[in-house]
Design an enzyme around this catalytic site. Structure first.
Site, PDB file in Angstrom:
ATOM      1  N   HIS A  75       0.831  -1.200   0.000  1.00 50.05           N
ATOM      2  CA  HIS A  75       0.000   0.000   0.000  1.00 50.05           C
ATOM      3  C   HIS A  75       0.873   1.259   0.000  1.00 50.05           C
ATOM      4  CE1 HIS A  75      -3.260   2.763   0.849  1.00 50.05           C
ATOM      5  NE2 HIS A  75      -2.665   3.136   1.966  1.00 50.05           N
ATOM      6  N   ALA A  76       1.920   1.267   0.795  1.00 45.40           N
ATOM      7  CA  ALA A  76       2.820   2.421   0.860  1.00 45.40           C
ATOM      8  C   ALA A  76       3.492   2.664  -0.482  1.00 45.40           C
ATOM      9  CB  ALA A  76       3.868   2.209   1.954  1.00 45.40           C
TER      10      ALA A  76
END
Length: 111
Positions: A75-76
């Protein structure tokens, strides 16, 4: 080094940079190109913080540290990539808006 904290720094700084860039786009749309350019500088400085954190994690892994691949890490990385991509597009959109503004002013002078 707390990996989760570093990951949240990437997410936070990436999201902040993207938000600031959209503020710059709105300013440009309203004709305030000087402030829009300052906002883009701020967005790039914030994005650099996210990128530096990512680089720190990459270097840790290269040096033998274990960096777990998790959904949060994915996600990052996605968040950072989207911020980079959108900011590049916003920079071009601001250039277009500036050109349109200049042409409208030039056309107004000739009428």
């Amino acid at each position: 080094m707390n990996i989760e904290t570093e990951i949240f720094h990437i997410i936070s700084h990436g999201g902040d940079a993207k938000s600031i860039a959209y503020e710059a786009l709105e300013l440009a749309y309203n004709g305030d190109f000087d402030l829009a350019n300052k906002k883009m500088e701020e967005a790039n400085q914030t994005l650099t913080k996210a990128h530096n954190t990512q680089t720190k994690l990459i270097q840790a892994e290269i040096n033998g540290g274990k960096v777990e691949m998790s959904l949060l890490m994915v996600h990052a990385q996605d968040h950072l990539m989207a911020a980079i991509s959108e900011m590049s597009l916003i920079e071009q959109m601001i250039k277009i808006l500036n050109r349109v503004d200049q042409l409208e002013k030039k056309q107004g002078e000739s009428v």
